[in-house]
Design a protein around this motif. Structure first.
Motif, PDB file in Angstrom:
ATOM      1  N   UNK A   5       0.843  -1.195   0.000  1.00 28.34           N
ATOM      2  CA  UNK A   5       0.000   0.000   0.000  1.00 28.34           C
ATOM      3  C   UNK A   5       0.878   1.244   0.000  1.00 28.34           C
ATOM      4  N   UNK A   6       0.287   2.355  -0.377  1.00 25.72           N
ATOM      5  CA  UNK A   6       1.029   3.617  -0.407  1.00 25.72           C
ATOM      6  C   UNK A   6       1.596   3.939   0.961  1.00 25.72           C
ATOM      7  N   UNK A   7       0.808   3.742   2.013  1.00 31.82           N
ATOM      8  CA  UNK A   7       1.268   4.062   3.365  1.00 31.82           C
ATOM      9  C   UNK A   7       2.415   3.164   3.800  1.00 31.82           C
ATOM     10  N   UNK A   8       2.371   1.900   3.382  1.00 35.99           N
ATOM     11  CA  UNK A   8       3.465   0.983   3.721  1.00 35.99           C
ATOM     12  C   UNK A   8       4.766   1.427   3.060  1.00 35.99           C
ATOM     13  N   UNK A   9       4.690   1.852   1.804  1.00 31.26           N
ATOM     14  CA  UNK A   9       5.900   2.292   1.099  1.00 31.26           C
ATOM     15  C   UNK A   9       6.413   3.603   1.678  1.00 31.26           C
ATOM     16  N   UNK A  10       5.508   4.520   1.991  1.00 37.35           N
ATOM     17  CA  UNK A  10       5.905   5.785   2.618  1.00 37.35           C
ATOM     18  C   UNK A  10       6.656   5.503   3.917  1.00 37.35           C
ATOM     19  N   UNK A  11       6.157   4.549   4.690  1.00 37.18           N
ATOM     20  CA  UNK A  11       6.788   4.186   5.960  1.00 37.18           C
ATOM     21  C   UNK A  11       8.181   3.606   5.735  1.00 37.18           C
ATOM     22  N   UNK A  12       8.319   2.754   4.705  1.00 43.42           N
ATOM     23  CA  UNK A  12       9.625   2.166   4.383  1.00 43.42           C
ATOM     24  C   UNK A  12      10.618   3.256   4.005  1.00 43.42           C
ATOM     25  N   UNK A  13      10.188   4.185   3.157  1.00 40.57           N
ATOM     26  CA  UNK A  13      11.062   5.277   2.709  1.00 40.57           C
ATOM     27  C   UNK A  13      11.519   6.112   3.900  1.00 40.57           C
ATOM     28  N   UNK A  14      10.586   6.479   4.776  1.00 41.40           N
ATOM     29  CA  UNK A  14      10.941   7.281   5.948  1.00 41.40           C
ATOM     30  C   UNK A  14      11.923   6.549   6.855  1.00 41.40           C
ATOM     31  N   UNK A  15      11.672   5.260   7.082  1.00 36.00           N
ATOM     32  CA  UNK A  15      12.547   4.473   7.954  1.00 36.00           C
ATOM     33  C   UNK A  15      13.953   4.348   7.383  1.00 36.00           C
ATOM     34  N   UNK A  16      14.042   4.124   6.069  1.00 36.11           N
ATOM     35  CA  UNK A  16      15.350   3.965   5.441  1.00 36.11           C
ATOM     36  C   UNK A  16      16.130   5.276   5.447  1.00 36.11           C
TER      37      UNK A  16
END
Length: 266
Positions: free
Chosen positions: A168-179
């Motif tokens: 989902x968009x929110x899951x990818x946004x979270x991955x990007x922020x974490x990385x």
């Protein structure tokens, strides 16, 4: 599997109830068409026409190149030289490989990929305009950062166990922020209307690396082409030694494409 059997039966039922709807399904096959899997033996597929996509012949490659370069000043001899050069690369002559090769050739006529991984990598680099003025301007968040993030996204899609390998968009946004936080990447405010994590996701989609669709009011993303997904998993193998060890373990048959790309990158 039982789940696959049920899915095929549901598709067959849908086709019978909706005769005016055309259903097209694809599956990856290894080896010749006849031995490409038990899926073709399923009674639910009896009414379907089975077609195998073969590698292009020299004539088909030449025809595609002639049509692709129709507005180019390339002569028949130059087209023939292109065909010969493509064959010398020793990469699969699939429609996709030939198309990637031609797309790159238009931008860099002296490019000669040594393998499939090199071909896909060059296509992605050209898509991101790796050496463009904008990339230099965004030197704090360059091509290497973008590639690393996409590798992490690919790995998370693999672990999600979604049959379509999507997030989902929110899951990818979270991955990007974490990385970004974990690797202490310096980000640049590119769009005043978007957070950087949202801008980079939009950037990936605009460049044709990721595509999105809506499902139950949720926006999902996945890689546009399977070769992109395989390529970035191979990149992740260079980042995460545990994942690389897993790929080369007893599960290596599952990761044949990823191993091929990994070998090509190294």
């Amino acid at each position: 599997s039982n789940q696959s059997r049920i899915s095929l039966e549901n598709i067959s039922k849908f086709v019978k109830e909706n005769p005016n709807v055309r259903v097209i399904g694809t599956t990856t096959s290894y080896g010749d068409f006849e031995s490409s899997g038990k899926i073709y033996e399923n009674d639910s597929l009896a009414s379907f026409t089975k077609i195998n996509i073969e590698n292009f012949s020299s004539r088909e490659i030449k025809d595609l190149m002639s049509k692709w370069l129709v507005n180019d000043s390339s002569s028949k001899k130059e087209i023939s030289d292109l065909v010969r050069n493509f064959h010398s690369l020793n990469i699969p002559s699939t429609p996709l490989s030939v198309s990637l090769y031609l797309w790159i050739y238009e931008k860099q006529s002296d490019f000669r990929p040594v393998n499939n991984a090199n071909l896909v990598r060059n296509f992605i680099e050209k898509s991101f305009e790796k050496h463009s003025v904008n990339e230099i301007y965004l030197s704090e968040f360059d091509y290497t950062n973008k590639e690393s993030l996409l590798a992490c996204i690919a790995f998370n899609m693999l672990n999600q166990k979604d049959k379509n390998y999507r997030l989902s968009k929110q899951e990818i946004i979270s991955i990007i922020k974490n990385e970004i936080q974990k690797k202490r990447m310096t980000v640049v405010r590119v769009d005043s209307n978007l957070e950087f994590s949202e801008w980079i996701l939009k950037h990936y989609e605009e460049k044709g690396i990721l595509i999105s669709d809506m499902d139950n009011n949720t926006q999902y993303y996945q890689f546009k082409l399977k070769c992109f997904f395989d390529y970035f998993l191979a990149v992740y193998m260079r980042i995460d030694s545990k994942f690389k060890k897993k790929v080369f373990s007893s599960e290596y048959l599952i990761y044949e494409d990823e191993i091929e790309y990994y070998a090509g990158l190294n």
